[in-house]
Design an enzyme around this catalytic site. Structure first.
Site, PDB file in Angstrom:
ATOM      1  N   TYR A 138       0.812  -1.218   0.000  1.00 33.09           N
ATOM      2  CA  TYR A 138       0.000   0.000   0.000  1.00 33.09           C
ATOM      3  C   TYR A 138       0.851   1.276   0.000  1.00 33.09           C
ATOM      4  CZ  TYR A 138      -4.192  -2.819   0.957  1.00 33.09           C
ATOM      5  OH  TYR A 138      -5.226  -3.724   0.872  1.00 33.09           O
ATOM      6  N   LYS A 190       3.858 -14.782   0.396  1.00 35.98           N
ATOM      7  CA  LYS A 190       3.742 -15.433  -0.916  1.00 35.98           C
ATOM      8  C   LYS A 190       5.149 -15.482  -1.489  1.00 35.98           C
ATOM      9  CE  LYS A 190       1.429 -17.162  -4.398  1.00 35.98           C
ATOM     10  NZ  LYS A 190       0.789 -18.491  -4.339  1.00 35.98           N
ATOM     11  N   ASP A 223      -2.395 -18.246  -0.227  1.00 30.99           N
ATOM     12  CA  ASP A 223      -3.496 -19.047  -0.783  1.00 30.99           C
ATOM     13  C   ASP A 223      -3.876 -20.177   0.171  1.00 30.99           C
ATOM     14  OD1 ASP A 223      -0.900 -19.707  -1.495  1.00 30.99           O
ATOM     15  OD2 ASP A 223      -1.335 -20.039  -3.610  1.00 30.99           O
ATOM     16  N   ASP A 247      -5.070  -7.173   5.154  1.00 33.99           N
ATOM     17  CA  ASP A 247      -6.362  -6.542   4.847  1.00 33.99           C
ATOM     18  C   ASP A 247      -7.364  -7.615   4.403  1.00 33.99           C
ATOM     19  OD1 ASP A 247      -8.329  -4.714   4.235  1.00 33.99           O
ATOM     20  OD2 ASP A 247      -7.226  -3.692   2.650  1.00 33.99           O
ATOM     21  N   ASP A 251     -10.699  -9.710   6.601  1.00 37.73           N
ATOM     22  CA  ASP A 251     -12.103  -9.754   6.166  1.00 37.73           C
ATOM     23  C   ASP A 251     -12.608 -11.197   6.165  1.00 37.73           C
ATOM     24  OD1 ASP A 251     -11.882  -7.025   5.754  1.00 37.73           O
ATOM     25  OD2 ASP A 251     -12.954  -7.063   3.849  1.00 37.73           O
TER      26      ASP A 251
HETATM   27  N1  GGG Z   1     -13.710   1.599   8.737  1.00 37.05           N
HETATM   28  C1  GGG Z   1     -12.648   1.388   7.844  1.00 37.05           C
HETATM   29  C2  GGG Z   1     -12.930   1.676   6.400  1.00 37.05           C
HETATM   30  O1  GGG Z   1     -13.586   2.607   6.008  1.00 37.05           O
HETATM   31  N2  GGG Z   1     -12.366   0.818   5.586  1.00 37.05           N
HETATM   32  C3  GGG Z   1     -12.440   0.949   4.187  1.00 37.05           C
HETATM   33  C4  GGG Z   1     -11.273   0.336   3.510  1.00 37.05           C
HETATM   34  O2  GGG Z   1     -11.326   0.128   2.319  1.00 37.05           O
HETATM   35  N3  GGG Z   1     -10.207   0.057   4.220  1.00 37.05           N
HETATM   36  C5  GGG Z   1      -9.040  -0.484   3.693  1.00 37.05           C
HETATM   37  C6  GGG Z   1      -7.971  -0.572   4.743  1.00 37.05           C
HETATM   38  O3  GGG Z   1      -8.278  -0.742   5.910  1.00 37.05           O
HETATM   39  O4  GGG Z   1      -6.800  -0.501   4.386  1.00 37.05           O
END
Ligand code: GGG
Length: 357
Positions: A138, A190, A223, A247, A251
């Site tokens: 990032y 990876k 993976d 990230d 999720d």
């Molecule tokens: N509450 C966190 C938010 O708005 N996340 C949106 C998002 O795309 N976050 C990517 C990240 O946490 O790097």
């Protein structure tokens, strides 16, 4: 009675709704005798601000935030503004400028919550993800050449420093030692394909692990880790990973524990020279924004992480206890968890449970 000076950036979509419930819970803590108190400064930044000014936050935004003890953050994202503008204009610069190098994302399967993975019992999923938060994939390093021509060339570079890599890995090990008796850290990379950055990460992981002989370790390709998180989430204890992988994995881990609406996140500045930031993992969820439908528990749990960061551990445990009890009782739960309660009703319920002690 300590008073904390909080910056509040509610942001976009459901952000303002869930942040309002987080503040309601903090205000309830203040009612307890000897409890912490809070001074809030609201910063109306995000996509609406972008429409007015062409920026997600003002030029001196980071200076304004610097004086605060912590930042309570809602969400960024807008259906009409490209995601890279909203994210790169507010959330990511804040993490970098304030050296919020440790993104800590706990995931726990609570009693009363059903995992989409069949057969998983409460407590079976109990992990924390340490995501590197200021560099890696990032980092805004790259460029675009000969745009719009057949020679168009795009470069996006990953940045992995020894300092950044070692810091997040060491923080994961330290947390593992403190948190429980399972004592396992899983590094996710990876390195078969990314033979510079991720081979380097693997080497640093092996080096740091030598300082924690009591902790068992494993190194998984991303993976394989993604598959295992879904089929055997109980195998994970502490995961450490790069910015991008952390990230995505967090999720997956969040939905395995029942809902994105439960996943809280701390963005911690290890040196404490700058404010740390506390937020839900979920984004703006504009499909349900403004409807009082969003689950505020992720943001409320993020306020518990903020209390721990301040050393207000009793307040943190009170919030965690109220969240756990509300989930177990299932009287007031939002649609993502199969209920029909509103955002505000869930916040009110947490406040009521805090009042019961
Ligand atoms: N509450 C966190 C938010 O708005 N996340 C949106 C998002 O795309 N976050 C990517 C990240 O946490 O790097």
């Amino acid at each position: 009675m300590p008073e904390y000076n909080l910056a509040v950036i509610a942001g976009d979509g459901v952000g303002p709704e869930v942040v309002a419930e987080g503040r309601k819970v903090l205000d309830a803590l203040s009612q307890a005798s000897g409890g912490p108190t809070f001074r809030y400064t609201e910063y109306p930044w995000g996509s609406a601000y972008y429409r007015e000014t062409g920026r997600m936050m003002p030029e001196d935004g980071l200076e304004l935030l610097q004086g605060h003890d912590a930042i309570l953050f809602g969400a960024v994202g807008d259906p009409d503004i490209p995601d890279h503008i909203t994210l790169q204009g507010l959330l990511l610069p804040m993490r970098r400028a304030f050296d919020q190098a440790l993104n800590i994302r706990p995931c726990y399967l609570h009693p009363g919550v059903v995992s989409p993975i069949s057969g998983k019992q409460p407590g079976d999923v109990d992990m924390v993800i340490f995501r590197e938060n200021t560099e890696g994939e990032y980092a805004p390093v790259g460029g675009r050449l000969y745009e719009g021509t057949p020679d168009e060339t795009v470069i996006q570079t990953g940045v992995f420093t020894r300092r950044g890599t070692e810091r997040i890995i060491r923080a994961a090990f330290d947390n593992c030692v403190q948190r429980n008796g399972r004592l396992k850290v899983t590094s996710v990379t990876k390195s078969n394909a990314l033979a510079f950055s991720m081979v380097f990460w693997d080497e640093v992981f092996e080096d740091v692990a030598k300082d924690y002989p009591q902790v068992s370790t494993e190194s998984l390709l991303v993976d394989r880790a993604s598959m295992d998180l879904v089929r055997w989430p109980e195998d994970f204890d502490v995961i450490v990973s790069s910015n991008l992988f952390g990230d995505i994995l967090s999720d997956i881990a969040a939905v395995v524990t029942g809902s994105m609406g439960l996943a809280a996140s701390a963005n911690v500045n290890p040196g404490r020279k700058h404010p740390s930031m506390f937020e839900s993992v979920h984004g703006a969820a504009f499909d349900i924004a403004g409807k009082n439908l969003a689950n505020p528990l992720a943001t409320i749990s993020a306020t518990a992480m903020m209390m721990d960061h301040f050393g207000e551990h009793q307040s943190a445990r009170r919030i965690d206890g109220a969240v756990a009890r509300s989930l177990q009782e299932r009287k007031v739960v939002t649609g993502d968890l199969g209920g029909s309660a509103s955002t505000t009703e869930v916040g009110d319920e947490i406040v009521r449970l805090l009042g019961e002690g």
